[in-house]
Design an enzyme around this catalytic site. Structure first.
Site, mmCIF file in Angstrom:
data_model
loop_
_atom_site.group_PDB
_atom_site.id
_atom_site.type_symbol
_atom_site.label_atom_id
_atom_site.label_comp_id
_atom_site.label_asym_id
_atom_site.label_seq_id
_atom_site.Cartn_x
_atom_site.Cartn_y
_atom_site.Cartn_z
ATOM 1 N N GLU A 1 44.231 36.544 27.924
ATOM 2 C CA GLU A 1 44.795 35.808 26.802
ATOM 3 C C GLU A 1 46.234 36.223 26.507
ATOM 4 O OE1 GLU A 1 42.299 39.229 25.053
ATOM 5 O OE2 GLU A 1 42.354 37.933 26.838
ATOM 6 N N ARG A 2 46.726 37.281 27.170
ATOM 7 C CA ARG A 2 48.103 37.716 26.924
ATOM 8 C C ARG A 2 49.123 36.814 27.603
ATOM 9 N NH1 ARG A 2 47.534 44.258 27.954
ATOM 10 N NH2 ARG A 2 45.804 44.630 26.501
ATOM 11 N N GLU B 1 44.580 56.638 33.693
ATOM 12 C CA GLU B 1 45.564 55.635 34.089
ATOM 13 C C GLU B 1 46.487 55.330 32.916
ATOM 14 O OE1 GLU B 1 45.533 51.487 36.592
ATOM 15 O OE2 GLU B 1 44.062 51.662 34.983
ATOM 16 N N PHE C 1 46.080 40.584 32.928
ATOM 17 C CA PHE C 1 47.405 40.115 32.522
ATOM 18 C C PHE C 1 48.476 40.441 33.539
ATOM 19 C CE2 PHE C 1 47.688 44.528 31.173
ATOM 20 C CZ PHE C 1 49.004 44.851 31.437
ATOM 21 N N CYS D 1 48.008 47.801 39.375
ATOM 22 C CA CYS D 1 46.896 48.670 39.766
ATOM 23 C C CYS D 1 47.191 49.413 41.058
ATOM 24 C CB CYS D 1 45.603 47.863 39.897
ATOM 25 S SG CYS D 1 45.601 46.706 41.283
ATOM 26 N N SER E 1 40.369 47.155 33.688
ATOM 27 C CA SER E 1 40.152 48.592 33.537
ATOM 28 C C SER E 1 38.761 48.980 34.034
ATOM 29 C CB SER E 1 40.307 49.004 32.072
ATOM 30 O OG SER E 1 39.236 48.489 31.298
ATOM 31 N N LYS F 1 38.550 32.715 33.624
ATOM 32 C CA LYS F 1 38.870 33.261 32.308
ATOM 33 C C LYS F 1 40.045 34.214 32.506
ATOM 34 C CE LYS F 1 38.778 36.245 29.651
ATOM 35 N NZ LYS F 1 39.969 36.873 28.930
#
Length: 498
Positions: free
Chosen positions: A176-177, A383, A149, A281, A226, A173
């Protein structure tokens, strides 16, 4: 309300699963759209479209393939403002940051224009008596990318541009956020002349991810997210014979030496630590001043800067950063701040009480700054992915070097110093994949490559740059000899160049 489906075979199609996810506008906290979540059958339909379209695309000469990307760049430039606003409204980052997200993706598309050069094979004439050997790079076929996202424009372009330039068909893919920008990028690729089926977007959750990993026709998968999910995808992809490059979490340190320009260092820490509300990140989340005097000087300058950060709605171009992406993300970051307090860290700046006037339901949080953090604390080891900076005081250079080197994550690290010997030694010895010297966010330019070490990266090849060509192609080597003048007769020993 806006309904977002999938992009399959060159057009948007409605989902059939009956399952949807809410797409929020983080600055107001309201639901602005719903996105369909794909079934295994819908993923399979995208693969079938890609599989049917890929052979002709793979047979198209590389120069013609990259002309589509050239036109795509024109269209992205044309629609840049609209793309940035869509991105900001779905993600929460500010408009200038959204434009930076798009630009860093564009730079990899620009790199991909040169892929015809990188796809050239090798040739040796006369490798043996009458024998020539040459190699060629060929596309894998259908490949996929699962993107996060936090960079809904940049990372999809990092994935699909090199893959498509190499002659593959691509299944994307996205998160979805914030799926709006990835869907729009697919539409622009079609407008640029990409054949239908070469770029498909399948929106979904874990069901769609597992369908990608289990599909026998998808030959490679790239992931950013993640570390636990990166490891899961890497292992499951490997078990089904797929190539995989999976990039996970980070805990990026900034080492501040006693001779560092402290004003420059504080500017760097504030921008790299709190930009995009820390949802990067490559965000600096740990500052490591060397020596008590350095630490005290750092905190003296850093505290007022964090206290005076300007938090605002995503559409405010003067805001330093905007809201977090969801309420769940906001609550998660707040929980980490509570953990840090309980563990004994000193909360020098507490941004948890921040409220945005007129946007009281938005997912906002002010900057938080911890001092006296130790390496056994969860807020150091894990994190946080929010606007939280932890200061870990090191007694000397060797201790400062050990902190990022021994941490589970190894994405990025920076050192701030005027000493060339110290910087050179640090760059050579630190056990981290990307290093900045007086550069807080050392994301390499597009013709190098991006990738972390340890639990920040799973797989042998990095993202973009020459590694992307190696990842998205397979090498075929041909040894040829023509009959004229060749002595007849069977030879039963292993062939040699005698």
């Amino acid at each position: 309300m806006r309904l977002i489906g999938h992009f399959i075979g060159g057009r948007e199609v409605k989902g059939t699963s009956g399952r949807t996810a809410d797409v929020f506008e983080p600055m107001t906290g309201t639901v602005q759209a719903k996105v369909d979540l794909a079934t295994k059958a819908e993923l399979r339909a995208a693969v079938e479209n890609a599989k049917a379209a890929q052979p002709e695309w793979g047979a198209t000469n590389p120069q013609r393939r990259v002309r589509v990307l050239m036109k795509f760049l024109e269209l992205v430039a044309r629609d840049n403002d609209a793309l940035a606003e869509l991105l900001a409204r779905e993600h929460g980052k500010t408009l200038p940051d959204a434009k930076g997200d798009i630009l860093r993706g564009v730079e990899v598309v620009e790199f991909a224009l040169g892929i015809p050069q990188l796809m050239k094979g090798e040739y040796t004439e006369g490798a043996g008596p009458g024998i020539d050997i040459y190699s060629m790079r060929q596309p894998l076929g259908v490949v996929a990318g699962i993107t996060p996202f936090n960079f809904p424009a940049m990372i999809p372009m990092w994935k699909f541009a090199p893959a498509i330039a190499c002659g593959n068909a691509f299944i994307l893919k996205p998160s979805e956020r914030d799926p709006g920008v990835p869907m729009r990028l697919a539409e622009l690729m079609l407008e640029a002349g990409l054949p239908p089926g070469i770029l498909n977007v399948v929106n979904g959750d874990k069901e769609a991810v597992d369908a990608i990993l289990d599909d026998p026709d998808i030959r490679a998968v790239g992931f950013v997210g993640s570390s636990p999910i990166a490891q899961y995808i890497y292992e499951r992809a490997a078990a089904t014979g797929k190539r995989a490059q999976c990039f996970g979490g980070a805990k990026n340190h900034a080492i501040i030496m006693p001779d560092a320009d402290m004003d420059q260092t504080v500017d760097a820490l504030v921008g790299a630590g709190y930009g995009a509300a820390g949802e990067r990140c490559m965000a600096v989340s740990v500052a490591v001043p060397v020596g008590k005097t350095t630490a005290d000087r750092l905190m003296e300058k850093l505290i007022p800067r964090v206290e005076n950060l300007k938090i605002g709605p995503s559409i405010d171009p003067t805001a330093d950063f905007g809201p977090l992406v969801t309420k769940e993300a906001l609550n998660r970051v707040r929980n980490y701040v509570e953990i840090g307090i309980k563990e004994g860290a000193k909360l020098a700046v507490d941004g948890r009480g921040f409220k945005m006037q007129g946007y009281e339901n938005g997912f906002y949080m002010g900057g938080c700054l911890f001092d006296n953090v130790t390496k056994d604390m969860r807020i150091y080891k894990e994190e946080i992915f929010g606007p939280v900076l932890s200061v870990v005081r090191a007694h000397d250079y060797d201790e400062a070097l050990r902190l990022p080197s021994e941490h589970d994550y190894g994405n990025g690290v920076a050192i701030f110093t005027r000493d060339g010997d110290a910087a050179r030694d640090f760059a050579a010895r630190v056990n981290v994949g990307m290093v900045g010297i007086n550069v807080p966010i050392p994301v390499p330019v597009a013709y190098y490559t991006f990738g972390g070490w340890k639990r920040s990266g799973f797989g042998d090849l990095n993202q973009y740059g020459p590694d992307s060509v190696r990842f998205y192609t397979k090498t075929k080597t041909v040894t040829s000899r023509w009959p004229s003048g060749v002595k007849e007769g069977a030879e039963f020993s292993i062939p040699t160049m005698k």
